[in-house]
Design a protein around this motif. Structure first.
Motif: not given
Ligand SMILES: Cc1cc2nc3c(=O)[nH]c(=O)nc-3n(C[C@H](O)[C@H](O)[C@H](O)COP(=O)(O)O)c2cc1C
Length: 217
Positions: A26, A44, A108, A110, A129, A131, A157
């Motif tokens: 996940y 990256f 989060s 969630m 965060q 939604y 978000t």
């Molecule tokens: C496993 C996983 C769970 C995530 N859960 C949330 C979440 O609950 N809420 C949210 O706003 N973004 C969530 N994201 C998005 C991340 O917070 C983040 O914005 C995204 O990975 C892009 O980050 P980066 O630009 O540093 O790669 C999740 C990402 C991943 C990989």
């Protein structure tokens, strides 16, 4: 004796060994054909540090401010839903790790641990965060709780109006809300250390995540 952890990849391999496969994947895998996942990693990896020589390196610092808050690095821990699936106290450990590194942590909506539980167990206030949810009353209540927990930043978000298709979750039978299948039970039984950490944190389970799932639907 196990080798010391020195890289992020070491941590990833440790998680692969300790966390039930469905939960590890996940966090580790992406949606659809994982094109964005690969692009992100490549982006990256393409970042290079700018080398400078013959400059004063006596006082080096990466410290900065993020949303007006002092940070020791230009980094924050992004909101990650269901962090508590990786470890029973996942959100609490994430908030504490961020505090000890001097960077912001964003909780989060969630999350398995509630806003109040994370606040009570971490030294610093954290970002929260939220939604855009159909149930505006629930969203308002969450925002009020974040305010009461002194969260200095609210992160909105906007990109989850439709859930991405995550093939590993379909294959692993990871559904929302979760259903216990024989496959999942065997997966969990193969990781006793993880199961123990989850049982040990049973007392801090919250209904926030379940309620949020209902509120977004
Ligand atoms: C496993 C996983 C769970 C995530 N859960 C949330 C979440 O609950 N809420 C949210 O706003 N973004 C969530 N994201 C998005 C991340 O917070 C983040 O914005 C995204 O990975 C892009 O980050 P980066 O630009 O540093 O790669 C999740 C990402 C991943 C990989």
């Amino acid at each position: 004796m196990a080798e010391p952890i020195t890289t992020v990849e070491d941590l990833r391999q440790l998680a692969r060994r300790r966390v039930p496969r469905a939960f590890f994947e996940y966090a580790d895998r992406g949606a659809y054909d994982e094109v964005t996942l690969r692009d992100n990693r490549a982006a990256f990896e393409a970042i290079r540090l700018r080398q400078r020589v013959m400059v004063d390196v006596d006082r080096r610092s990466l410290a900065t401010t993020l949303t007006g808050q002092a940070a020791s690095l230009p980094l924050a821990i992004a909101p990650t839903g269901l962090t508590g699936l990786q470890h029973g106290a996942g959100e609490i450990l994430g908030a504490r790790a961020a505090a000890s590194a001097g960077i912001p942590f964003c909780l989060s909506t969630m999350s398995i641990c509630s806003i109040e539980q994370v606040r009570a167990a971490s030294p610093d206030p954290f970002w929260f965060q939220v939604y855009v949810m159909r149930d505006r009353g629930f969203a308002r209540e969450l925002i009020q709780r974040a305010g009461a927990a002194q969260c200095p930043v609210l992160m909105l978000t906007a990109d989850l109006t439709v859930q991405g298709q995550r093939h590993r979750e379909i294959k692993n039978g990871l559904s929302v809300p979760p259903k216990l299948t024989l496959h999942n039970l065997l997966d969990i039984a193969s990781k006793p250390r993880w199961a123990w950490a989850c049982c040990a944190r049973r007392a801090v389970r919250s209904a926030t995540c379940t309620a949020a799932l209902g509120a977004t639907a």
